[in-house]
Design a protein around this motif. Structure first.
Motif, short mmCIF file in Angstrom:
data_model
loop_
_atom_site.label_atom_id
_atom_site.label_comp_id
_atom_site.label_asym_id
_atom_site.label_seq_id
_atom_site.Cartn_x
_atom_site.Cartn_y
_atom_site.Cartn_z
N SER A 172 18.25 -71.34 7.55
CA SER A 172 18.02 -69.92 7.27
C SER A 172 16.64 -69.66 6.69
O SER A 172 16.15 -68.53 6.72
CB SER A 172 19.08 -69.39 6.28
OG SER A 172 20.38 -69.51 6.80
N GLY B 112 27.29 -70.46 6.98
CA GLY B 112 26.15 -70.12 7.84
C GLY B 112 25.30 -71.34 8.12
O GLY B 112 25.70 -72.48 7.87
N ASP C 177 22.50 -64.11 6.91
CA ASP C 177 22.65 -65.55 6.70
C ASP C 177 21.63 -66.04 5.68
O ASP C 177 21.95 -66.86 4.80
CB ASP C 177 22.47 -66.32 8.01
CG ASP C 177 23.69 -66.26 8.90
OD1 ASP C 177 24.80 -66.02 8.38
OD2 ASP C 177 23.55 -66.44 10.12
#
Length: 218
Positions: free
Chosen positions: A67, A62, A35
């Motif tokens: 992230s 994602g 991700d």
């Protein structure tokens, strides 16, 4: 993007550290956070985003900006009073990326080549996902033809059984390219290395503010 905050700088710099962490993870463990890689790869193609967070919003598949949470942690650790041994290679990669960006910025020919090739990769991304070998390979090739032409290069250390895999080598170069992109963005938002040295507490406060906001969005 015209006005920037310290939080914008922190987000961009955390992306530099995120790329460094992913390279370190892949080189030593043979795996990485996909991700996070997708988020960084998507940032390469967002050359006209309306804000810094929008650069790292991901490709819609994602968690996007969240992230970068591990990158924020790495940055926080780098600015902290105690330097952990396990973070030495990540720190080395990140600082070298900032150095290489400074060299690249002074080479208008390479910057022009990078812009042209990024446009080509944008066109390819209409037919392939960001994690496809075609896209990753194109980004790796771009890194080789630009950043890797400088005498000082990033020496990636890790397990030879992972480093010898061609697919991993391409991923490492592609991720390093995303780190250069993040370093460019950091400088565009007003980031300077001397400010990191003399305003650590302000940067740490900005990191915590970004982390808190991202956690509330989860």
């Amino acid at each position: 993007m015209s006005q920037y905050s310290l939080e914008d700088q922190v987000i961009a710099l955390s992306a530099v550290f995120m790329s460094a962490k992913l390279v370190n993870d892949l080189a030593k463990q043979g795996q990485l956070d996909q991700d996070a890689m997708n988020c960084l790869m998507a940032s390469l193609l967002k050359t006209d985003a309306e804000s810094v967070p929008a650069v790292y919003a991901g490709d819609g598949s994602g968690p996007g900006l969240r992230s970068l949470m591990p990158g924020l942690e790495e940055l926080k650790g780098a600015l902290g009073r105690r330097q952990e041994k396990r973070r030495i290679d990540v720190m080395r990669y990140a600082l070298t990326l900032l150095f290489l960006e400074n060299r690249l910025r002074k080479r208008s020919d390479l910057m022009a080549l990078m812009g042209k090739r990024i446009d080509q990769i944008k066109m390819q991304s209409q037919h392939f996902p960001l994690n496809h070998s075609t896209i990753v390979g194109a980004c790796a090739s771009l890194y080789t033809d630009t950043v890797s032409t400088f005498p000082q290069r990033i020496q990636v250390t890790g397990d030879p059984k992972y480093l010898r895999v061609d697919e991993n080598a391409d991923k490492i170069r592609a991720i390093l390219l995303t780190g250069i992109r993040a370093a460019i963005l950091w400088r565009q938002t007003g980031g300077r290395r001397w400010r990191l040295l003399f305003s650590k507490s302000a940067h740490l406060n900005a990191i915590e503010a970004v982390q808190s906001r991202l956690m509330n969005q989860a």
